[in-house]
Scaffold this motif. Sequence first.
Motif, mmCIF file in Angstrom:
data_model
loop_
_atom_site.group_PDB
_atom_site.id
_atom_site.type_symbol
_atom_site.label_atom_id
_atom_site.label_comp_id
_atom_site.label_asym_id
_atom_site.label_seq_id
_atom_site.Cartn_x
_atom_site.Cartn_y
_atom_site.Cartn_z
ATOM 1 N N GLY A 129 -2.217 -21.861 -0.311
ATOM 2 C CA GLY A 129 -1.147 -21.774 0.687
ATOM 3 C C GLY A 129 -1.294 -22.888 1.701
ATOM 4 O O GLY A 129 -2.377 -23.094 2.266
ATOM 5 N N THR A 147 3.484 -23.691 -1.464
ATOM 6 C CA THR A 147 2.392 -23.136 -2.262
ATOM 7 C C THR A 147 2.084 -24.128 -3.375
ATOM 8 O O THR A 147 2.995 -24.615 -4.051
ATOM 9 N N ILE A 161 1.145 -20.952 5.793
ATOM 10 C CA ILE A 161 0.677 -19.759 5.075
ATOM 11 C C ILE A 161 -0.762 -19.490 5.492
ATOM 12 O O ILE A 161 -1.630 -20.363 5.398
ATOM 13 N N LEU A 166 -3.062 -15.603 1.073
ATOM 14 C CA LEU A 166 -2.377 -15.235 -0.166
ATOM 15 C C LEU A 166 -3.391 -14.634 -1.116
ATOM 16 O O LEU A 166 -4.582 -14.939 -1.052
ATOM 17 N N LEU A 198 1.784 -12.016 -6.780
ATOM 18 C CA LEU A 198 1.165 -12.904 -5.801
ATOM 19 C C LEU A 198 1.806 -12.627 -4.449
ATOM 20 O O LEU A 198 3.010 -12.797 -4.281
ATOM 21 N N SER A 213 1.895 -13.454 -0.316
ATOM 22 C CA SER A 213 1.536 -14.473 0.669
ATOM 23 C C SER A 213 2.187 -14.133 1.994
ATOM 24 O O SER A 213 3.262 -13.525 2.050
#
Length: 329
Positions: A218, A224, A247, A250, A259, A261
């Motif tokens: 992240g 990403t 971010i 994650l 996934l 985040s």
Amino acid sequence: MSVEFVISPKSLDDSALLVSNCAFHPHEPVLACAVQGGPVRLYQQPDAVGSIVPLSKWKETVFNPVSTQYPVSDASCLQWDSALVWDADKKPSPLVQRFTDADRIDDVFWISATRLAFYSRDQTDGIIRICQIGRENPIMALVHGNSINSVRWNGQVNLLASVSSFVTKGMGHVMLQIWSPDQNDPIKTLIQKQSEVRCIDWLTRENGADQPLLVVGGCADGSTIVWNLNDKGNSHKRLDDGHYAAITDLCFSPNRRWLASIDRDGQLIVRLAEDWRKVYETKTVASNCQRALSWSGSSDKLAIVNARYQVFLVEIIHRSTLDPKQSST
């Protein structure tokens, strides 16, 4: 079969608790929460088929993992395993081991039943220390070379990943290194021009020998990045849809399907790991926690800690396509 994401309408904030970190048990529906001041609270989900029980209604157990001889103000990380450094059954103090040669610990990972790895983001040389239960000092040091932003352990392939960011000639760069805990030097190093990567996690699919070994990061710009470690070169892809702020954490669900985040503004996104498609998105309170997210062992619950020391719970409900009350996301 459709899937619905439901965020719990209540949180542990109802009890005025200040939670700094949380971690689900890898197999049981038990959530451990580190509370400011030192205590750890365990919350066990009551049996309730077909309904959602708010986290504030889960059964609570409280214990003080550190005796008054070693006062602490906060716990920066929590990890479960079959061998515990803090053992709740021991009286009067459940403290089993205290490592003396350690600075501030930002994260810790069990790499076997008796060994763990930890690191501090304050160290400019980026050292990952390996410790053995029963020995006071670390038995091994892995030198990353720069201040580490994140470390994650992959128990399926027995490898550590560490990532750092640095600036050279006015350009931001990221260095990802892969380690075997039995070797002093990294087995793979990737360096590329990239916005700062603040958190990483592994994705190892079923039949790992036939599937790519991935590390996902992240970034500070909200993107990403996905590295494919099976490629000999510096193979990676970017996901730019979703976050508009840095971010902060994650993680993949244990079943490797989801996934999750979260960014600095509290935007939570859940993707399908198969094709990175977004399936759920919601706004929570701002989160600066490095380890803000924790999946349950059953991969149907996601705990979130935010900057206000609150804990929220997202539950994934599987509904039959014949259910007239279904609502898919």
